[in-house]
Each structure stands twice: as C-alpha cells, then as structure tokens.
Design an enzyme around this catalytic site. Sequence first.
Site, PDB file in Angstrom:
ATOM      1  N   ARG A  75      35.434  -5.501 -79.695  1.00  0.00           N
ATOM      2  CA  ARG A  75      34.293  -6.333 -80.093  1.00  0.00           C
ATOM      3  C   ARG A  75      33.720  -5.839 -81.417  1.00  0.00           C
ATOM      4  O   ARG A  75      33.909  -4.689 -81.802  1.00  0.00           O
ATOM      5  CB  ARG A  75      33.200  -6.301 -79.027  1.00  0.00           C
ATOM      6  CG  ARG A  75      33.514  -7.113 -77.778  1.00  0.00           C
ATOM      7  CD  ARG A  75      32.313  -7.142 -76.833  1.00  0.00           C
ATOM      8  NE  ARG A  75      31.192  -7.821 -77.433  1.00  0.00           N
ATOM      9  CZ  ARG A  75      29.987  -7.268 -77.636  1.00  0.00           C
ATOM     10  NH1 ARG A  75      29.764  -6.023 -77.289  1.00  0.00           N
ATOM     11  NH2 ARG A  75      29.012  -7.955 -78.191  1.00  0.00           N
ATOM     12  N   LYS A 140      33.599   4.837 -71.263  1.00  0.00           N
ATOM     13  CA  LYS A 140      34.183   3.499 -71.292  1.00  0.00           C
ATOM     14  C   LYS A 140      35.557   3.482 -70.633  1.00  0.00           C
ATOM     15  O   LYS A 140      36.464   4.220 -71.017  1.00  0.00           O
ATOM     16  CB  LYS A 140      34.284   3.000 -72.742  1.00  0.00           C
ATOM     17  CG  LYS A 140      34.688   1.544 -72.828  1.00  0.00           C
ATOM     18  CD  LYS A 140      34.056   0.877 -74.000  1.00  0.00           C
ATOM     19  CE  LYS A 140      34.665  -0.501 -74.214  1.00  0.00           C
ATOM     20  NZ  LYS A 140      33.954  -1.270 -75.213  1.00  0.00           N
ATOM     21  N   ARG A 276      22.426  -0.290 -76.893  1.00  0.00           N
ATOM     22  CA  ARG A 276      22.465   1.138 -76.552  1.00  0.00           C
ATOM     23  C   ARG A 276      21.217   1.542 -75.782  1.00  0.00           C
ATOM     24  O   ARG A 276      20.132   1.039 -76.060  1.00  0.00           O
ATOM     25  CB  ARG A 276      22.536   1.997 -77.816  1.00  0.00           C
ATOM     26  CG  ARG A 276      23.752   1.735 -78.626  1.00  0.00           C
ATOM     27  CD  ARG A 276      24.289   2.993 -79.212  1.00  0.00           C
ATOM     28  NE  ARG A 276      25.347   2.690 -80.142  1.00  0.00           N
ATOM     29  CZ  ARG A 276      25.734   3.512 -81.093  1.00  0.00           C
ATOM     30  NH1 ARG A 276      25.124   4.675 -81.253  1.00  0.00           N
ATOM     31  NH2 ARG A 276      26.723   3.197 -81.883  1.00  0.00           N
TER      32      ARG A 276
END
Length: 287
Positions: A75, A140, A276
Amino acid sequence: MTLGSRSHDPDASPEPLDPERILAALSPGARGAIARLEIHTEIDSTNRYLMREAATGASCGTLCLAECQTAGRGRLGRPWISPFGASLYLSMLWRYSAPPAALGGFSLVAGAVVADVLRRIGVEGLALKWPNDLIWGRRKLGGMLLEVAGEARGPSALVVGVGINVRMAPDQGIGIDQPWVDLAEVLGHPTVGRNALAALVADALIDAFQRFGREGLTPFLALWAEFDAFRGESVRILLPDREIRGRVLGIASDGALRLDTADGEMQFHAGEVSLRREAEFGGEGER
Ligand code: BTN
C-alpha cells in the site's frame, strides 16, 4: 477454466505452488468461479500483472500466484519484499458492473475474510489495522493491496492482492522496514502449506466478491470489528501533507475510519492514508 503453465525449482521450497493441489482444495463453488489459474515462478507483481491482463480482457475470476515477485507492491506505493517460496503472493481479478468508486469498501471486506481464514487455521490473537493490515503481536503478518480500473459509471475491474508471510528466514526479511512475523512462528512448525492456504484464501475471496456484489460492505462489518486492533486507541493519521491526531471511534458504514479529533469527528477513506498508534512515536512501530 484453463490452467496456466508453471515451472519450479523443487529444492528451493518445501512445498512448491501446485495448481492441481490448489484446485483440489477449493470448494466446488469456488472452483467453478475460477476462470483461469496461473502460477508463476517469478513475476514483477501478481497485482500489476493482473491489472495488465484486466486491461486486455482477462476474465472475471482470474487467479494468479507466484513463488516470488521482483517488484512486489504494498500500500501507499511501498515495496513488498517477496523472496522465493517464503510467503503467499496471490492476486485475483473480479469484475463488477458498478463504478470503481463503489468498490472502496472491499478493502475492509478483504481484510476481514482473510483474517477469518487465518483464525480458522489456528492463528490466535490476530488483529486488523485499518483498512486491512494483518497484525500479530504488533508485528506484520500480511497485507492486502486493492487496485481498480474502470469507467466512471462502471463497469470496473478489481484486483485484490494478498501477501502473507508463511516461512521467511531472517535474512530473507532484510529490507522489510517494519517489525514482521510469519506463520511458522505464529503457528509453530510445520506451518500450513501454501497450497492449502492459497485455496482457503481464494475460496474466501470468491465468496466475498460474490456477496459484496449482492449486499455491499454491511454484512462484513461485524466480522471486521472482531479483529479491530485500534478501536478506542489514540492514533495519528499520516496524510501526504500533514498529521491528524485523534481517538479511533470505529468504522463507518462505508468503511471509513472514524476519528474523534480536536476539531470534532473526522472520517478517512483507505487510500493515501497511513495510521499509527500514538504510543509508537518515539519508538519503532508497525506501519
Ligand atoms: C500492504 O500491506 O502494504 C499490502 C501488501 C500486498 C502484497 C501482495 S503480494 C501479492 C500482491 N502482489 C503485489 O505486488 N502486492 C500484493
């Protein structure tokens, strides 16, 4: 359907991607919905490839996987490090009569259904970071990239790309600019095979493409909320030209992120927006 050709180095990966095994593991409905399955040893990007194919008339239901990508895309224009055999790199093309603008909500749909697949294979504690980052232990595990082309009034071609770290050696992950984790660590060894995982993801995406076409985003919002990692958290939204601070209120019915800010409630759509946790500033955190 037609089956694309493939070639592979049998020593390079414990379980090479295998179209027969993927097809055999699919539900009959999903198998019938796949127009073409292609497995590439190496490709620039499965997403970029399917966007090119879509432009030259590839059918709805074209599914593309690769053992590695030389120009994998994440992304916000970021690279997606894609070493050979270490992850699932899967993209699928679906066509809608609706215009591209109507498909933004699929960003959350894809996140919800892929998270659900991972939970069903035993991943506990998985979280979604809006719109569709797969996060485990603040690291992640995977992500999704949606790309769409079409006429302003429709029809449109949607390509959904899914990347899931399966078994990535530390040296293969050099270059990933954020904390990451793979299924081998999350599930323990041996991890799920990539063919089985590919079939589960394709199955879930096809079901979701069809249901989204009939009913839109609404039926998927509750599932997305089950994995919501940020509700109630203080966050910063990073826009190309500024930052906005606030507290996450949840997800709007169209998939927008609702934020309580000093200027009142604001809503953000997936696109050029990065999220974030406030607590991450001053330290290293996932993006
Ligand atoms: C992100 O979290 O930034 C999205 C990552 C998406 C990666 C997948 S891997 C298969 C497909 N091909 C690409 O080039 N990107 C997606």
